[in-house]
Design a protein around this motif. Structure first.
Motif, mmCIF file in Angstrom:
data_model
loop_
_atom_site.group_PDB
_atom_site.id
_atom_site.type_symbol
_atom_site.label_atom_id
_atom_site.label_comp_id
_atom_site.label_asym_id
_atom_site.label_seq_id
_atom_site.Cartn_x
_atom_site.Cartn_y
_atom_site.Cartn_z
ATOM 1 N N ARG A 51 -2.978 6.864 4.935
ATOM 2 C CA ARG A 51 -2.170 6.451 6.082
ATOM 3 C C ARG A 51 -2.489 5.020 6.500
ATOM 4 N N SER A 52 -1.563 4.470 7.294
ATOM 5 C CA SER A 52 -1.770 3.114 7.810
ATOM 6 C C SER A 52 -1.078 2.970 9.156
ATOM 7 N N VAL A 53 -1.553 2.018 9.941
ATOM 8 C CA VAL A 53 -0.935 1.642 11.214
ATOM 9 C C VAL A 53 -0.677 0.146 11.172
ATOM 10 N N PHE A 54 0.595 -0.230 11.269
ATOM 11 C CA PHE A 54 1.001 -1.638 11.187
ATOM 12 C C PHE A 54 0.444 -2.303 9.928
ATOM 13 N N GLY A 55 0.459 -1.553 8.823
ATOM 14 C CA GLY A 55 0.039 -2.094 7.546
ATOM 15 C C GLY A 55 -1.450 -2.030 7.280
ATOM 16 N N ARG A 56 -2.241 -1.622 8.257
ATOM 17 C CA ARG A 56 -3.698 -1.542 8.061
ATOM 18 C C ARG A 56 -4.102 -0.094 7.795
ATOM 19 N N CYS A 57 -4.905 0.107 6.761
ATOM 20 C CA CYS A 57 -5.300 1.463 6.368
ATOM 21 C C CYS A 57 -6.212 2.092 7.419
ATOM 22 N N ILE A 58 -5.992 3.379 7.644
ATOM 23 C CA ILE A 58 -6.840 4.154 8.543
ATOM 24 C C ILE A 58 -7.348 5.377 7.770
ATOM 25 N N SER A 59 -8.019 6.276 8.444
ATOM 26 C CA SER A 59 -8.593 7.443 7.773
ATOM 27 C C SER A 59 -7.508 8.320 7.155
ATOM 28 N N ASP A 60 -7.873 8.987 6.057
ATOM 29 C CA ASP A 60 -6.923 9.849 5.350
ATOM 30 C C ASP A 60 -6.714 11.161 6.108
ATOM 31 N N LEU A 61 -5.558 11.758 5.875
ATOM 32 C CA LEU A 61 -5.235 13.064 6.449
ATOM 33 C C LEU A 61 -5.432 14.128 5.380
ATOM 34 N N TRP A 62 -6.352 15.061 5.606
ATOM 35 C CA TRP A 62 -6.553 16.155 4.659
ATOM 36 C C TRP A 62 -5.544 17.257 4.932
ATOM 37 N N VAL A 63 -4.936 17.769 3.879
ATOM 38 C CA VAL A 63 -3.852 18.740 3.977
ATOM 39 C C VAL A 63 -4.308 20.088 3.452
ATOM 40 N N SER A 64 -4.064 21.130 4.235
ATOM 41 C CA SER A 64 -4.396 22.484 3.811
ATOM 42 C C SER A 64 -3.216 23.096 3.055
ATOM 43 N N SER A 65 -3.532 23.915 2.068
ATOM 44 C CA SER A 65 -2.490 24.587 1.285
ATOM 45 C C SER A 65 -2.320 26.045 1.695
#
Length: 509
Positions: free
Chosen positions: A465-479
């Motif tokens: 993920r990113s905010v205004f083009g700057r990378c931020i922490s990843d989002l972990w997705v549950s299955s």
């Protein structure tokens, strides 16, 4: 009336408001809660009589919340009266709310500029779904409280001809219902009334004491219902970016509207007009108390959405209009151009919101019609459609419900139970023909479909993920909760839910 002729400016502003509210109310989708309230909270059966409404509301009071007055009306309009009757009623109540708030602010109905200012502030301050559960629950209940405040004044010592005691036969029950209306305003108004009565205890008449006791009794039933007491331990949901407390503050800042206008206006009066804060507070002390109490209460319980902030916005509207009457109108020649520009800017803002509402309602009605037609044409209830984030992710200022899992569940309940409704991405049609390896696709604006190969499932799935083009922490997705699943594949849907946060890519580990 002026010289036996109707002053048409008195009718123009309320008429425009009524037309807009009727149009939005008639166009809004009744899904989600506005389907749920078709059924009894006692046993889940469809409501078919007044006795069903009564038993349903008894159960609702014990298990959901204490807003019995509002939800009793909801369970009348939704099963029995229908959307057109509600849309017409809603338009009339909004006009009543406008006139009542004008009376609280001592604005003449034929002062079209002040009435237009009030319309703009009310329309912008009380943005929510144009459906029974939201409209009856908030604007309708606020109209009750505003009417109660005006009635209370008529029983005081200040009017030239105060109402006689026998008016209590209808005013006392009305005060009780007003107290039992909506805690988003009642708590602040109750606190302000308590403070003012203590400060001016000798000025309160015995008839006013009766009304205050009735209002307080209704407020106790509203706030201390078994359901409300059972929900005291709930907290605001956090995200993996923000903890609950910060999320609450973020929602407070994101959803307020009129309060910002009030604070800017307040600073203008203090800095440029040199009016002391003591004077600014004293002339609107009652509504400042309402505003402060509701701010403190919302911060204490946590901000879940914008509707709980409407009590603050109600107070802010009255304060702004009072300041305009007190400090701007007496020198209106000096501020004529500036005031016209401000009113035009507010009207433009209202126009932008109204156009946005119309586009939203038109689009969502088209999606609803597509789902309905596809369901009827389907043999097994399977519908292929790619939802965008705006069609699924709820924002409290939207004029109608989105197609969340809950809304689709309630929609499914209205269909044939032997053919359950399932809405899945269009790529799932290909998965029924041949299996796919682990992968992902951007299927709609703000929506990513993650495809999982069940024969080779990844150890983890994260979204960059990113905010205004700057990378931020990843989002972990549950299955754990796939949108679609067959023998070979699972499909997960990930939506961009936070403002300004963009999903860039999916990484499998």
């Amino acid at each position: 009336m002026r010289k036996n002729r109707i002053n048409w400016t008195v009718l123009l502003i309320p008429a425009l408001l009524a037309i807009a509210i009727f149009a939005f109310s008639q166009s809004a989708l009744w899904i989600g809660d506005d389907v749920t309230y078709n059924y009894s909270f006692k046993d889940g059966s469809k409501i078919s009589s007044l006795s069903d409404v009564v038993t349903s509301q008894i159960a609702h009071y014990k298990t959901i919340n204490g807003r019995t007055v509002a939800h009793f009306l909801c369970q009348l309009y939704i099963p029995f009266f229908g959307q057109t009757a509600f849309a017409l009623s809603n338009a009339l109540v909004w006009v009543a709310l406008l006139l009542l708030m004008a009376s609280l602010c001592k604005v003449r109905y034929d002062d079209w500029k002040m009435m237009a200012l009030l319309v703009c502030l009310i329309f912008l301050g009380f943005r929510t779904k144009f459906t029974p559960t939201c409209q009856i629950g908030y604007p309708w209940m606020f109209a009750l409280v505003a009417a109660f405040l005006l009635i209370l004044q008529h029983f005081g010592k200040e009017p030239e001809k105060p109402w006689r005691w026998y008016h209590l036969f209808w005013a006392a029950p009305f005060a009780f219902l007003a107290g039992w209306s909506q805690e988003a305003l009642v708590i602040g108004v109750g606190a302000a009334l308590g403070i003012f009565v203590l400060v001016n205890i000798r000025k309160a008449t015995w008839t006013q004491w009766i009304l205050l006791v009735c209002f307080a009794a209704g407020a106790v039933l509203l706030c201390l219902s078994p359901a409300n007491l059972g929900r005291t331990g709930e907290v605001v949901k956090s995200s993996n970016l923000l903890p609950p407390a910060v999320m609450s503050l973020a929602k407070l800042g994101f959803y307020l509207r009129i309060t910002y206008l009030l604070l800017v206006f307040l600073l203008y009066l203090r800095i440029f007009r040199k009016i002391k804060f003591k004077e600014l507070f004293s002339c609107t002390a009652f509504y400042w108390i309402v505003w402060v109490v509701m701010l403190a209460f919302n911060l204490y319980i946590g901000v879940y959405g914008n509707r709980q902030l409407f009590g603050m916005e109600f107070a802010a509207i009255v304060i702004i209009v009072t300041y305009v009457k007190r400090y701007i109108l007496p020198e209106q020649k000096k501020y004529k151009t500036a005031s016209s520009i401000v009113l035009a800017a507010l009207a433009l803002w209202v126009g932008v919101v109204a156009v946005g509402n119309a586009r939203f309602l038109s689009h969502h009605r088209a999606v609803y019609n597509f789902i309905n037609a596809s369901y009827k044409a389907s043999k097994d209830g399977l519908v292929y459609y790619d939802f965008s984030k705006k069609e699924v992710t709820s924002k409290d200022t939207y004029p109608s419900d989105v197609f969340s899992w809950y809304a689709l569940h309630t929609l499914d309940g209205a269909y044939d139970q032997e053919k359950p409704l399932r809405v899945v991405p269009t790529l799932c049609a290909d998965l029924n023909q041949a299996p796919k390896e682990n992968g992902w696709e951007n299927i709609a604006p703000g929506t990513i479909a993650v495809i999982i190969d069940k024969s080779n499932p990844p150890a983890g799935i994260k979204v960059q993920r990113s905010v205004f083009g700057r990378c931020i922490s990843d989002l972990w997705v549950s299955s754990d909760e796939p949108t679609f699943e067959n023998e070979n594949n699972q499909v997960l849907l990930v939506y961009e839910k936070l403002p300004f946060v963009r999903h860039n890519a999916v990484v499998f580990e």
